[in-house]
Design a protein around this motif. Structure first.
Motif, short mmCIF file in Angstrom:
data_model
loop_
_atom_site.label_atom_id
_atom_site.label_comp_id
_atom_site.label_asym_id
_atom_site.label_seq_id
_atom_site.Cartn_x
_atom_site.Cartn_y
_atom_site.Cartn_z
N TRP A 1 0.95 2.88 -5.68
CA TRP A 1 1.26 1.68 -4.91
C TRP A 1 0.57 0.47 -5.54
O TRP A 1 -0.42 0.60 -6.25
N SER B 1 0.09 -4.07 -4.49
CA SER B 1 0.28 -5.09 -3.45
C SER B 1 0.75 -6.38 -4.09
O SER B 1 -0.06 -7.17 -4.60
N LEU C 1 -4.20 -5.15 1.44
CA LEU C 1 -3.87 -3.73 1.46
C LEU C 1 -4.96 -2.98 0.71
O LEU C 1 -5.13 -3.15 -0.51
N VAL D 1 -3.49 3.50 0.86
CA VAL D 1 -2.21 4.06 1.30
C VAL D 1 -2.34 5.58 1.30
O VAL D 1 -2.83 6.17 0.33
N MET E 1 -0.23 2.83 5.74
CA MET E 1 -0.78 1.70 5.00
C MET E 1 -1.88 1.05 5.83
O MET E 1 -1.72 0.83 7.04
N TYR E 2 -2.98 0.71 5.17
CA TYR E 2 -4.15 0.14 5.83
C TYR E 2 -4.37 -1.28 5.31
O TYR E 2 -4.68 -1.48 4.13
N TYR E 3 -4.20 -2.25 6.19
CA TYR E 3 -4.40 -3.66 5.84
C TYR E 3 -5.67 -4.16 6.51
O TYR E 3 -5.83 -4.02 7.73
N GLY F 1 1.34 -8.80 5.28
CA GLY F 1 0.93 -7.86 4.24
C GLY F 1 2.13 -7.40 3.45
O GLY F 1 3.28 -7.48 3.92
N VAL G 1 3.52 -4.33 0.29
CA VAL G 1 3.24 -3.12 -0.46
C VAL G 1 4.39 -2.89 -1.44
O VAL G 1 5.54 -3.20 -1.13
#
Length: 773
Positions: free
Chosen positions: A553, A555, A584, A587, A635-637, A751, A753
């Motif tokens: 991934w 960003s 981001l 993931v 997904m962690y923002y 955000g 990705v």
């Protein structure tokens, strides 16, 4: 007499203004299907008011002895209240409702697509309660467009219910809204039931009775703007379409930007058809031989073999080769059709060659693979109410034949005797067929459902006087006096998208990336920012080193997406997005037995780690992918400051589920991959809370959004196509909060990705036994 599918806006002073046809239009639909116009009290948008929406539908279900029924009914929505009648109450003022109830914010509405009912087709809407699965039911409409407008009407009613709760409704109302609607089952003491519809015509058109009196909403669903051609979406695509031929008023284009030697040509035929997108979709969908003979030289002799989940069917077709070649052997082919109706009213139909056990190759016929193609049908904005509806019809396919270049240079070639050429000319046949039938051209205009929340006036609809369920709420003894014939007596601002040419837009990506516009006050600037170190926060899917890397991934910036600008409510202008507000940081690509909610509570989740607990705020997006096995893309923002409670993000994070459903928006874009997948996914912004089921968990320093893609038949079919090509796709996603008020504009990218060629086998097995609240 009021027309079916009409809307009344009832102002706060108690007076009524009837809105049907053009009189009911107050604001055009934007890309999310909601109205961009102002408040709800009459034409001028003055004082507070509530909307009324009514029309004829079919009520589907099973009675207590197991027989299916399908009754023609009159459905009436007023604010958050719903009533069902056997006949139009405007024409029969003394009639009493046979069902009534309150719509609550926990009600889920899903459009299930096309279903065959007693030898005819209808479009089905399912109701359910997210807190009680026993509360459910179904209604049906004659066309897909009308079904989607009823979905919008029920969504408006849900917002009215949420608004009433936010203003402090009665305790009884608050309790009843959790278990309020139940259309399942037949009412007691009813002697007769319907075995099906008696007046039906061929596939795609639906019940004849309902067609003659169906809601006028179906005929003119509006798009965002007047499109003269080209692609319309919220993500920038690098297409360069060159018109190479004009035939019978239809332009044929070649994509000269994406041509690669040996991979064929992407071409399309484009024409403006003077009918609504809904009407054109019905014509393309119908397999009635006599009608298709008038415009379709390829698939005129077609037969429906099978149908799945309302949005996918398999067609068997034979054709006479003498129209295309000198060979006299009979030919046949099988193809699948998969259709999607976007939130802006645009239809996309995907057609693939297929095989089916019901139609194996047979003697005397030469089995042919039809060329894959896509239809796109998009409404055009009317310049005046007197102007008939029109839409832009695009038929796109990939041509591998070497005859294509020769055909462009000469007036005749063997290419004109091929199936791809005949497919391109379907647009010309469709345009001429509809143009020769005035019934398509001069359909009544639609009514737009107002989605601006407004005050609910006091009056005859009082919480204490309303039954808690939309089921058996009135005495049904009068129903015994009704005869079977009763059910058969019913025979009765131009948008300026500020998108310059594609080459300019792509070149701009290399310039300095601006900060997210409109995001200045989303985070608490009085608090010192913390350092976010992504190296300490690693998920199961690694971060990539560029677009050539795989199974990873990145960003990207938000400059590849178009979002609402500061003046959007006035001129619908969109601007290029900037840098995302949130970072981001990680993931996860997980393999699970079934869809998993509340992943952030798992002890091994990033949110529960020491670095995660030190972050001021984390937005967790859990995309639940239905497959065998199921997958979760998490997904962690992260934010480097706490969220400001008074900001748009703060209202979203701490708001109600209904508010979040109406604002959580996603923009997809296939940057690299098979063109059919690109057309299926599209680039239009989508309100996820309206398209699929979203669940929210707000705790400590995080908000988790669990997106159940499998809750929608349409989403399941699209994701199934994507998974088939996922190892060759580069996919960009942007998430944002939709701005509906002037104070919430301009929008900003929350955000992004980029998923580079994800491998399904790389997903990590996830254990849920430790997951507890």
């Amino acid at each position: 007499m009021t027309s079916p599918g009409s809307k009344k806006v009832v102002p706060g002073d108690g007076s009524e203004k009837n809105h049907s046809g053009n009189l009911g239009r107050r604001g055009d639909l934007n890309e999310s299907g909601s109205s961009s116009s102002g408040g709800g009290g009459g034409e001028g948008g003055g004082g507070g008011g509530t909307f009324e929406y009514f029309g004829q539908v079919y009520h589907l279900g099973s009675n207590k002895i197991g027989h299916d029924y399908c009754h023609l009914r009159f459905l009436f929505i007023r604010g958050k209240y719903v009533e069902m009648y056997k006949r139009d109450p405007h024409e029969n003022p003394d009639i009493k409702p046979i069902r009534r109830g309150v719509i609550g914010p926990t009600m889920m509405v899903e459009e299930l697509g096309r279903r065959k009912v007693s030898h005819g087709d209808v479009y089905v809407i399912r109701f359910s309660n997210r807190l009680d699965e026993r509360k459910k039911g179904e209604i049906a409409c004659a066309t897909a467009g009308e079904a989607m407008k009823w979905v919008e009407a029920f969504d408006e009613a849900k917002q009215q219910a949420e608004y009433a709760l936010s203003r402090g409704g009665s305790t009884r109302t608050k309790l009843s809204m959790e278990a309020n609607i139940d259309l399942e089952g037949h009412r007691p003491r009813v002697r007769r039931y319907a075995y099906g519809l008696k007046k039906l015509i061929r596939i795609g058109q639906g019940p004849e009775t309902l067609l003659r009196q169906s809601s006028t909403l179906v005929n003119d669903v509006r798009g965002d703007s007047f499109y003269g051609g080209g692609d319309n979406g919220d993500a920038i695509e690098a297409h360069e379409w060159k018109c190479v031929r004009t035939i019978n008023g239809v332009r044929i284009f070649e994509d000269v930007a994406n041509f690669k030697a040996g991979r064929g040509f992407l071409v399309k035929a484009v024409a403006v058809v003077e009918a609504s997108a809904d009407a054109v979709f019905e014509v393309i969908s119908k397999l009635d031989k006599h009608q298709r003979y008038e415009w379709d030289t390829v698939t005129g002799d077609s037969e429906l073999i099978d149908s799945y989940e309302g949005h996918y069917d398999v067609i068997y077709c034979v054709y006479d080769p003498k129209y295309l070649s000198r060979w006299q052997s009979k030919r046949d082919f099988i193809f699948s059709r998969q259709w999607v109706r976007g939130q802006d009213g645009t239809y996309t139909i995907l057609q693939f060659p297929a095989v089916h056990k019901k139609r194996p190759p047979k003697s005397g016929y030469r089995r042919t693979d039809i060329t894959p193609s896509t239809w796109e049908i998009r409404n055009l904005k009317k310049r005046s109410d007197a102007e008939p509806p029109s839409c832009l019809v695009t038929h796109m396919l990939e041509i591998h034949s070497k005859r294509w270049c020769k055909w462009k240079r000469t007036s005749y070639s063997k290419f004109e005797k091929t199936i791809p050429y005949a497919l391109l000319l379907q647009v010309a046949g469709l345009k001429e067929y509809i143009g020769a039938n005035p019934a398509f051209k001069y359909e009544a205009s639609s009514t737009v459902v107002q989605s601006k929340l407004s005050d609910i006036p006091s009056g005859e609809y009082v919480d204490e006087e309303m039954e808690e369920q939309f089921y058996d709420a009135t005495d049904s003894s009068s129903d015994e006096e009704e005869s079977d014939e009763d059910d058969e007596e019913q025979d009765k601002k131009e948008i300026k998208v500020k998108l310059k040419n594609v080459s300019w837009a792509i070149a701009s990506l290399s310039l300095k990336q601006p900060k997210a516009p409109g995001a200045s006050y989303e985070l608490d600037t009085s608090v010192d920012p913390v350092d976010i170190d992504p190296s300490q926060i690693q998920g199961s899917l690694r971060k990539g080193n560029g677009d050539k890397d795989s199974n990873c991934w990145n960003s990207p910036s938000g400059m590849g997406f178009m979002i609402r600008g500061k003046t959007y409510l006035k001129d619908n202008a969109k601007v290029m997005g900037g840098q995302p507000l949130l970072t981001l940081v990680s993931v996860d690509w997980l393999k699970v037995d079934k869809a998993v909610d509340n992943i952030a509570l798992h002890p091994k989740c990033l949110v529960q780690s020491e670095p995660g607990k030190k972050l001021p705020f984390i937005l967790v997006i859990n995309l639940q992918v239905p497959a065998k096995p199921n997958y979760c893309l998490v997904m962690y923002y992260a934010a480097d400051r706490p969220v400001s409670e008074s900001s748009s993000l703060g209202k979203f994070v701490n708001g109600s589920d209904s508010y979040r459903d109406s604002r959580f928006k996603l923009i997809p874009s296939i940057v690299q991959g098979y063109w059919m997948v690109k057309r299926a996914v599209g680039t239009k912004a989508c309100l996820l809370g309206k398209a699929v089921t979203c669940k929210y968990l707000r705790k400590d320093n995080f908000l988790e959004i669990d997106v159940d893609i499998g809750s929608s038949a349409v989403a399941r079919s699209v994701i199934g196509l994507v998974l088939g090509y996922v190892t060759s796709l580069i996919v960009d996603l942007a998430i944002l909060i939709e701005g509906k008020e002037e104070t919430e504009l301009p929008e900003y990218i929350l955000g992004t990705v980029r998923l580079n060629r994800i491998e399904l086998d790389s997903a990590v097995s996830f254990e849920v036994r430790d997951l507890t609240e």
